[in-house]
Design a protein around this motif. Structure first.
Motif, PDB file in Angstrom:
ATOM      1  N   VAL A  63      20.885  35.767  48.898  1.00  0.00           N
ATOM      2  CA  VAL A  63      22.246  35.408  48.504  1.00  0.00           C
ATOM      3  C   VAL A  63      22.597  34.076  49.143  1.00  0.00           C
ATOM      4  N   SER A  64      23.047  33.133  48.333  1.00  0.00           N
ATOM      5  CA  SER A  64      23.403  31.816  48.857  1.00  0.00           C
ATOM      6  C   SER A  64      24.691  31.900  49.663  1.00  0.00           C
ATOM      7  N   SER A  65      24.907  30.906  50.506  1.00  0.00           N
ATOM      8  CA  SER A  65      26.118  30.877  51.324  1.00  0.00           C
ATOM      9  C   SER A  65      27.365  30.774  50.452  1.00  0.00           C
ATOM     10  N   GLY A  66      27.256  30.023  49.349  1.00  0.00           N
ATOM     11  CA  GLY A  66      28.398  29.898  48.440  1.00  0.00           C
ATOM     12  C   GLY A  66      28.752  31.225  47.797  1.00  0.00           C
ATOM     13  N   THR A  67      27.734  31.987  47.377  1.00  0.00           N
ATOM     14  CA  THR A  67      27.980  33.295  46.768  1.00  0.00           C
ATOM     15  C   THR A  67      28.542  34.269  47.786  1.00  0.00           C
ATOM     16  N   ALA A  68      28.000  34.240  48.996  1.00  0.00           N
ATOM     17  CA  ALA A  68      28.511  35.125  50.044  1.00  0.00           C
ATOM     18  C   ALA A  68      29.977  34.832  50.336  1.00  0.00           C
ATOM     19  N   LYS A  69      30.347  33.557  50.333  1.00  0.00           N
ATOM     20  CA  LYS A  69      31.747  33.199  50.570  1.00  0.00           C
ATOM     21  C   LYS A  69      32.633  33.670  49.418  1.00  0.00           C
ATOM     22  N   ALA A  70      32.116  33.553  48.185  1.00  0.00           N
ATOM     23  CA  ALA A  70      32.890  34.021  47.036  1.00  0.00           C
ATOM     24  C   ALA A  70      33.149  35.520  47.126  1.00  0.00           C
ATOM     25  N   VAL A  71      32.154  36.286  47.569  1.00  0.00           N
ATOM     26  CA  VAL A  71      32.321  37.727  47.746  1.00  0.00           C
ATOM     27  C   VAL A  71      33.352  38.017  48.824  1.00  0.00           C
ATOM     28  N   ALA A  72      33.257  37.300  49.944  1.00  0.00           N
ATOM     29  CA  ALA A  72      34.215  37.512  51.034  1.00  0.00           C
ATOM     30  C   ALA A  72      35.635  37.162  50.606  1.00  0.00           C
ATOM     31  N   THR A  92      31.553  49.377  55.984  1.00  0.00           N
ATOM     32  CA  THR A  92      30.918  48.184  55.413  1.00  0.00           C
ATOM     33  C   THR A  92      31.102  48.190  53.903  1.00  0.00           C
ATOM     34  N   ALA A  93      31.862  47.212  53.405  1.00  0.00           N
ATOM     35  CA  ALA A  93      32.005  47.028  51.959  1.00  0.00           C
ATOM     36  C   ALA A  93      30.920  46.077  51.489  1.00  0.00           C
ATOM     37  N   ALA A  94      30.302  46.386  50.363  1.00  0.00           N
ATOM     38  CA  ALA A  94      29.188  45.570  49.879  1.00  0.00           C
ATOM     39  C   ALA A  94      29.258  45.412  48.370  1.00  0.00           C
ATOM     40  N   LEU A  95      29.006  44.193  47.909  1.00  0.00           N
ATOM     41  CA  LEU A  95      28.862  43.895  46.488  1.00  0.00           C
ATOM     42  C   LEU A  95      27.494  43.280  46.271  1.00  0.00           C
ATOM     43  N   LEU A  96      26.941  43.469  45.083  1.00  0.00           N
ATOM     44  CA  LEU A  96      25.638  42.919  44.727  1.00  0.00           C
ATOM     45  C   LEU A  96      25.856  41.831  43.680  1.00  0.00           C
ATOM     46  N   PRO A  97      25.931  40.566  44.097  1.00  0.00           N
ATOM     47  CA  PRO A  97      26.308  39.482  43.186  1.00  0.00           C
ATOM     48  C   PRO A  97      25.397  39.346  41.973  1.00  0.00           C
ATOM     49  N   ALA A  98      24.091  39.570  42.134  1.00  0.00           N
ATOM     50  CA  ALA A  98      23.182  39.422  40.993  1.00  0.00           C
ATOM     51  C   ALA A  98      23.510  40.442  39.908  1.00  0.00           C
ATOM     52  N   ALA A  99      23.770  41.691  40.314  1.00  0.00           N
ATOM     53  CA  ALA A  99      24.121  42.719  39.334  1.00  0.00           C
ATOM     54  C   ALA A  99      25.491  42.445  38.731  1.00  0.00           C
ATOM     55  N   VAL A 100      26.422  41.924  39.528  1.00  0.00           N
ATOM     56  CA  VAL A 100      27.751  41.583  39.007  1.00  0.00           C
ATOM     57  C   VAL A 100      27.640  40.490  37.945  1.00  0.00           C
ATOM     58  N   ALA A 101      26.791  39.482  38.197  1.00  0.00           N
ATOM     59  CA  ALA A 101      26.605  38.413  37.213  1.00  0.00           C
ATOM     60  C   ALA A 101      26.027  38.963  35.915  1.00  0.00           C
ATOM     61  N   GLU A 102      25.066  39.870  36.038  1.00  0.00           N
ATOM     62  CA  GLU A 102      24.461  40.463  34.835  1.00  0.00           C
ATOM     63  C   GLU A 102      25.484  41.323  34.094  1.00  0.00           C
ATOM     64  N   GLN A 123      36.201  38.545  30.362  1.00  0.00           N
ATOM     65  CA  GLN A 123      36.842  38.092  31.587  1.00  0.00           C
ATOM     66  C   GLN A 123      35.918  37.149  32.365  1.00  0.00           C
ATOM     67  N   PRO A 124      36.480  36.180  33.069  1.00  0.00           N
ATOM     68  CA  PRO A 124      35.672  35.298  33.924  1.00  0.00           C
ATOM     69  C   PRO A 124      34.995  36.106  35.032  1.00  0.00           C
ATOM     70  N   GLU A 125      33.831  35.651  35.442  1.00  0.00           N
ATOM     71  CA  GLU A 125      33.090  36.375  36.475  1.00  0.00           C
ATOM     72  C   GLU A 125      33.879  36.453  37.782  1.00  0.00           C
ATOM     73  N   SER A 126      34.660  35.420  38.091  1.00  0.00           N
ATOM     74  CA  SER A 126      35.435  35.432  39.335  1.00  0.00           C
ATOM     75  C   SER A 126      36.457  36.566  39.333  1.00  0.00           C
ATOM     76  N   MET A 178      34.679  39.839  39.779  1.00  0.00           N
ATOM     77  CA  MET A 178      34.308  40.011  41.181  1.00  0.00           C
ATOM     78  C   MET A 178      35.480  40.559  41.991  1.00  0.00           C
ATOM     79  N   VAL A 179      36.683  40.045  41.756  1.00  0.00           N
ATOM     80  CA  VAL A 179      37.862  40.534  42.483  1.00  0.00           C
ATOM     81  C   VAL A 179      38.149  41.989  42.103  1.00  0.00           C
ATOM     82  N   PHE A 180      38.029  42.303  40.820  1.00  0.00           N
ATOM     83  CA  PHE A 180      38.279  43.673  40.366  1.00  0.00           C
ATOM     84  C   PHE A 180      37.311  44.639  41.034  1.00  0.00           C
ATOM     85  N   LEU A 181      36.013  44.296  41.045  1.00  0.00           N
ATOM     86  CA  LEU A 181      35.016  45.176  41.673  1.00  0.00           C
ATOM     87  C   LEU A 181      35.218  45.238  43.183  1.00  0.00           C
TER      88      LEU A 181
END
Length: 460
Positions: A90-99, A210-220, A227-230, A233-236
């Motif tokens: 997971v890239s730092s940018g994606t991790a920040k988007a999740v946070a 610990t809350a966790a999201l899986l960005p690759a699966a969210v993108a798929e 709806q926009p992916e962003s 992501m907030v909804f999930l």
């Protein structure tokens, strides 16, 4: 009916009927071992068979590393093989988007529930991370099944076989552990590519708080949606945070949910008539061939809900899952509904994904013979919504203070009486749900401490 990796079925009436019918097999020799001399057991044949099994297990499963009824080393290796070598970190940018999504979701949830934030950190997982972080919970869920099957397997060996084989009978347990580990690895590998959050299937699979999201699966998952992916992501993130609040501040809930799965697993019974039929056409000397092992283990079926205890555990689990999911839906809808215009469509997409039997149901059907489909999800969501409207958020969340306060399956069908009871119960039971939860937790801790003292005073 769903296939289990060991090819066993529930001990239902039909199975008993088949067992009672003449099958041409010796009831004292359910595995079809040849008997030597004047009807005695031929130890040389078992010895050769177990030697071949040992060679197979040493080459495939590294049985020396197996410390329980399931070879989890094999499970992890096979799961990761399914993911391939192309899983990017997971890239730092994606991790920040999740946070950021999680932080925003927590702010919105504060006005929709009296339960405070339950996660002290939010992380972005790769599928490999999900496998590693959830495996301890999978061990808790799978071990009771494997232990039941392994114990019943060895108990059915002829007495002379057990006396002769001694420690070598452990190879049968290793064979079962290898087979179950293989099935678990295949299931988890598939599930790791599709789950969106750590609580996506309704169970608290990840570490506490610990809350966790899986960005690759969210993108798929986002592909093809309007709806926009962003926003997705907030909804999930809001759904994950709501689950975490519930499991963190309702101290008995995690144990109740996982305990219901364990209780169901312990009720499994083996139908040896199916195993006898499968073994009739297989030469025991050929069991060193992995394909023959797979052929033997794949025969037969497991029938869910075969005992009263299993039926009770299944109904308890289905009701709990429906209540959890229904509460999360109502709380998240109230928190994000006006802020995310597509929240209603997203909620419906997830409802259909769950109702049609996704990867979670397939995984449990394969491993435990148990479906995780909350059959009264809409009824549960409707009850929580009506309770919110008629009694208020504080009274609604106060219902989680103790398991005895929760609605049961009948209440989901006819919620009016339950809602009236909550409204008419007075302020004492529901005024301060957090205080009630703390009081319940303290009382249960005191009861456990008293039991421990009693055990210590007992001379036995």
């Amino acid at each position: 009916m769903t296939d289990l990796p060991f090819g066993f079925s529930g001990d239902d009436d039909e199975a008993r009927k088949r067992r009672d019918e003449p099958s041409g097999a010796d009831p004292n020799n359910p595995f079809g071992f040849a008997m030597g001399g004047a009807g005695g057991f031929d130890p040389s044949q078992l010895g050769q068979m177990l030697t071949q099994l040992g060679q197979m297990l040493s080459g495939l499963g590294q049985p020396g590393s197996q410390s329980g009824p399931v070879n989890y080393d094999v499970a992890k290796r096979l799961a990761r093989q399914q993911l391939g070598a192309t899983i990017a970190p997971v890239s730092s940018g994606t991790a920040k988007a999740v946070a950021d999504a999680a932080h925003l979701a927590e702010l919105w949830l504060d006005s929709a529930t009296t339960l405070p934030a339950g996660a002290n950190r939010t992380v972005a997982w790769t599928p490999n991370d999900w496998i590693e972080e959830t495996l301890p919970t999978w061990k808790r869920l799978c071990d009771p099944v494997a232990e039941q099957i392994s114990g019943m397997w060895s108990s059915q060996l002829p007495e002379e076989a057990r006396q002769f084989a001694g420690p070598m009978v452990g190879m049968l347990g290793q064979m079962g552990g290898l087979a179950f580990g293989s099935q678990l690895g295949q299931a988890l590998g598939q599930l790791a590519k599709e789950v969106l959050t750590s609580t996506d299937i309704g169970l608290p699979l990840g570490p506490n708080a610990t809350a966790a999201l899986l960005p690759a699966a969210v993108a798929e998952f986002s592909r093809g949606l309007e709806q926009p992916e962003s926003e997705i992501m907030v909804f999930l993130a809001a759904r994950e945070a709501a689950h975490q609040r519930l499991f963190a501040h309702v101290p008995w809930l995690r144990h109740q949910v996982l305990g219901a799965v364990e209780d169901y697993a312990r009720g499994i019974r083996m139908d040896f008539s199916a195993l006898e039929e499968a073994a009739q056409g297989i030469d025991p000397m050929s069991l060193g061939d992995p394909s023959k092992i797979e052929e033997l283990l794949s025969k037969g079926t497991f029938e869910p809900q075969t005992t009263p205890e299993q039926k009770q555990a299944l109904e308890r689990l289905e009701t709990l899952l429906a209540l959890i999911e229904g509460w999360v839906q109502v709380v998240v809808a109230e928190a994000v509904g006006e802020r995310l215009p597509g929240a209603g469509a997203l909620a419906e997409t997830l409802r259909r994904r769950r109702a049609t039997g996704g990867p979670a149901e397939q995984t449990f059907a394969t491993l435990v013979g148990l479906e995780l489909r909350p059959r009264k999800l809409r009824e549960a969501a409707s009850l929580w919504q009506r309770l919110t409207t008629d009694a208020g958020v504080q009274a609604r969340d106060g219902v989680w203070a103790h398991p005895d306060l929760l609605p049961d399956s009948d209440d989901l069908d006819s919620p009016a009486g339950f809602i009236d009871a909550v409204i008419g119960g007075g302020a004492t039971a529901f005024d301060d749900p957090l205080a009630q939860l703390a009081e319940t937790e303290a009382r249960e801790a005191a009861e456990r401490a008293e039991k421990d003292r009693d055990k210590g005073d007992d001379p036995s």
